[in-house]
Design a protein around this motif. Structure first.
Motif, PDB file in Angstrom:
ATOM      1  N   GLN B  33       0.850  -1.172   0.000  1.00 46.75           N
ATOM      2  CA  GLN B  33       0.000   0.000   0.000  1.00 46.75           C
ATOM      3  C   GLN B  33       0.892   1.230   0.000  1.00 46.75           C
ATOM      4  OE1 GLN B  33      -2.921  -0.354   3.105  1.00 46.75           O
ATOM      5  NE2 GLN B  33      -4.211   1.259   2.260  1.00 46.75           N
ATOM      6  N   PHE B  35       0.925   5.419   0.680  1.00 45.45           N
ATOM      7  CA  PHE B  35       0.193   6.485   1.353  1.00 45.45           C
ATOM      8  C   PHE B  35       0.895   7.806   1.118  1.00 45.45           C
ATOM      9  CE2 PHE B  35      -2.444   3.856   4.074  1.00 45.45           C
ATOM     10  CZ  PHE B  35      -1.698   2.710   4.268  1.00 45.45           C
ATOM     11  N   LYS B  37       1.046  11.508   3.366  1.00 44.15           N
ATOM     12  CA  LYS B  37       0.616  12.224   4.571  1.00 44.15           C
ATOM     13  C   LYS B  37       0.020  13.558   4.149  1.00 44.15           C
ATOM     14  CE  LYS B  37       3.760  13.172   7.892  1.00 44.15           C
ATOM     15  NZ  LYS B  37       3.876  14.304   8.811  1.00 44.15           N
ATOM     16  N   ARG B  40      -3.269  17.396   7.452  1.00 42.49           N
ATOM     17  CA  ARG B  40      -3.762  17.128   8.800  1.00 42.49           C
ATOM     18  C   ARG B  40      -2.973  16.017   9.478  1.00 42.49           C
ATOM     19  NH1 ARG B  40     -10.379  17.236   8.422  1.00 42.49           N
ATOM     20  NH2 ARG B  40     -10.585  19.346   7.638  1.00 42.49           N
ATOM     21  N   GLY B  41      -2.026  15.466   8.773  1.00 42.47           N
ATOM     22  CA  GLY B  41      -1.217  14.399   9.353  1.00 42.47           C
ATOM     23  C   GLY B  41      -1.742  13.013   9.109  1.00 42.47           C
ATOM     24  N   SER B  42      -2.903  12.895   8.495  1.00 39.91           N
ATOM     25  CA  SER B  42      -3.451  11.570   8.217  1.00 39.91           C
ATOM     26  C   SER B  42      -2.753  10.960   7.016  1.00 39.91           C
ATOM     27  CB  SER B  42      -4.954  11.658   7.955  1.00 39.91           C
ATOM     28  OG  SER B  42      -5.631  12.028   9.128  1.00 39.91           O
ATOM     29  N   LEU B  43      -2.768   9.644   6.949  1.00 43.11           N
ATOM     30  CA  LEU B  43      -2.152   8.923   5.845  1.00 43.11           C
ATOM     31  C   LEU B  43      -3.246   8.533   4.862  1.00 43.11           C
ATOM     32  CD1 LEU B  43       0.347   6.664   7.799  1.00 43.11           C
ATOM     33  CD2 LEU B  43       0.705   8.923   6.843  1.00 43.11           C
ATOM     34  N   ILE B  44      -3.193   9.158   3.711  1.00 38.56           N
ATOM     35  CA  ILE B  44      -4.224   8.943   2.698  1.00 38.56           C
ATOM     36  C   ILE B  44      -3.767   7.851   1.750  1.00 38.56           C
ATOM     37  CG2 ILE B  44      -5.589  10.030   0.889  1.00 38.56           C
ATOM     38  CD1 ILE B  44      -6.001  11.071   3.796  1.00 38.56           C
ATOM     39  N   ASN B  45      -4.678   6.922   1.488  1.00 45.57           N
ATOM     40  CA  ASN B  45      -4.347   5.799   0.620  1.00 45.57           C
ATOM     41  C   ASN B  45      -4.207   6.259  -0.825  1.00 45.57           C
ATOM     42  OD1 ASN B  45      -4.150   2.942  -0.048  1.00 45.57           O
ATOM     43  ND2 ASN B  45      -6.140   3.230  -1.016  1.00 45.57           N
ATOM     44  N   GLY B  83       5.292  16.525  -0.203  1.00 45.19           N
ATOM     45  CA  GLY B  83       4.812  15.870   1.007  1.00 45.19           C
ATOM     46  C   GLY B  83       5.617  14.626   1.278  1.00 45.19           C
ATOM     47  N   THR B  84       5.160  13.851   2.241  1.00 48.16           N
ATOM     48  CA  THR B  84       5.854  12.623   2.603  1.00 48.16           C
ATOM     49  C   THR B  84       5.033  11.436   2.154  1.00 48.16           C
ATOM     50  OG1 THR B  84       6.693  13.752   4.558  1.00 48.16           O
ATOM     51  CG2 THR B  84       7.013  11.395   4.475  1.00 48.16           C
ATOM     52  N   PHE B  86       4.686   7.191   1.926  1.00 49.96           N
ATOM     53  CA  PHE B  86       5.054   5.957   2.628  1.00 49.96           C
ATOM     54  C   PHE B  86       4.538   4.746   1.869  1.00 49.96           C
ATOM     55  CE2 PHE B  86       6.441   7.791   6.604  1.00 49.96           C
ATOM     56  CZ  PHE B  86       5.743   8.992   6.679  1.00 49.96           C
ATOM     57  N   PHE B  96       5.869  -0.522   7.777  1.00 51.97           N
ATOM     58  CA  PHE B  96       5.968   0.690   6.983  1.00 51.97           C
ATOM     59  C   PHE B  96       7.403   0.945   6.579  1.00 51.97           C
ATOM     60  CE2 PHE B  96       2.147   3.366   6.858  1.00 51.97           C
ATOM     61  CZ  PHE B  96       1.289   2.685   7.697  1.00 51.97           C
ATOM     62  N   GLY B  99       9.535   6.430   4.791  1.00 48.56           N
ATOM     63  CA  GLY B  99       9.010   7.605   4.110  1.00 48.56           C
ATOM     64  C   GLY B  99       9.997   8.254   3.162  1.00 48.56           C
ATOM     65  N   GLN B 101      10.531  12.062   1.598  1.00 47.42           N
ATOM     66  CA  GLN B 101      10.127  13.473   1.657  1.00 47.42           C
ATOM     67  C   GLN B 101      10.319  14.093   0.278  1.00 47.42           C
ATOM     68  OE1 GLN B 101      12.784  13.730   5.355  1.00 47.42           O
ATOM     69  NE2 GLN B 101      11.455  15.485   5.586  1.00 47.42           N
TER      70      GLN B 101
END
Lengths: 116, 106
Positions: B33, B35, B37, B40-45, B83-84, B86, B96, B99, B101
């Motif tokens: 998977q 992602f 970040k 808001r700091g959430s990890l979006i798929n 962004g970052t 992952f 994981f 990351g 950057q």
């Protein structure tokens, strides 16, 4: 093996019970994040700390969760009264900085919470 | 993490150019998977792959479980792609990468 240690690996609670999980961040990392995996396999940000201070948290966390990162002790995330919808994988991550969006994160393997 | 080696750790691109991020796995993974970040700091798929390739807009991902690697290609990079990013496996335990950057410059 991950350098971010999360315990327990599995947690089973009844509705209304407290559910507490712990995280030891990577050595030297002052910032700790907590995430909750949702049904879309995404990880929703819950809260983060820098040392013992909360940097950011979402509304849900503020109302129903308690979290802390005491010095010289594991960080913890506790659901005060578990609900079925809280069943999820909870991830902890640490980093050197918490406010820069480009920061790399180092993740634990998660605590899988099941609320029956 | 030890089971997932993500590279590069940092990447700088000019707008309109492209590059690839890579994750190598030390063991056979069932799926991967990717992602990103968000603010808001959430990890979006971005992608979930059990095999082959998937494409979404300017992003394309490939997963070779036999050779134990996955790639995320970005083409025609835009400033908002910064962004970052992952990667993570999807086995019984989740592992994981650390990351990448990404900074996209004008």
């Amino acid at each position: 093996n991950s350098k971010v240690i999360q315990t327990p690996r599995y947690l089973v609670k009844g509705q209304g019970q407290k559910a507490k999980m712990r995280c030891i961040p990577e050595k030297g990392h002052p910032v700790v994040f907590w995430y909750q995996q949702n049904k879309n396999n995404e990880f929703k940000f819950l809260i983060n700390f820098q040392n013992q201070e909360v940097l950011q948290q979402i509304d849900m966390t503020e109302k129903r969760f308690s979290a802390e990162c005491p010095s010289n002790s594991p960080c913890s995330l506790e659901i005060q009264s578990s609900e079925a919808g809280d069943s999820a994988l909870y991830l902890c991550a640490s980093s050197l900085r918490g406010t820069v969006s480009n920061e790399r994160l180092f993740f634990g393997h998660g605590t899988k919470l099941s609320v029956l | 993490g030890d089971q997932v080696e993500q590279s590069p750790s940092a990447l700088s691109l000019h707008e309109g150019t492209g590059s690839a991020l890579r994750c190598n796995f030390t063991t056979t993974m069932r799926a991967v998977q990717w992602f990103r970040k968000n603010s808001r700091g959430s990890l979006i798929n971005l992608f979930y792959l059990a095999s082959g390739t998937k494409e979404n807009g300017r992003l394309k991902s490939a997963f070779d479980s036999k050779e134990r690697y996955s790639t995320l290609h970005i083409r025609d990079a835009q400033l908002e792609d910064s962004g970052t990013y992952f990667c993570a496996n999807s086995n019984n335990r989740i592992f994981f990468g650390d990351g990448t950057q990404l900074v996209v410059k004008p």
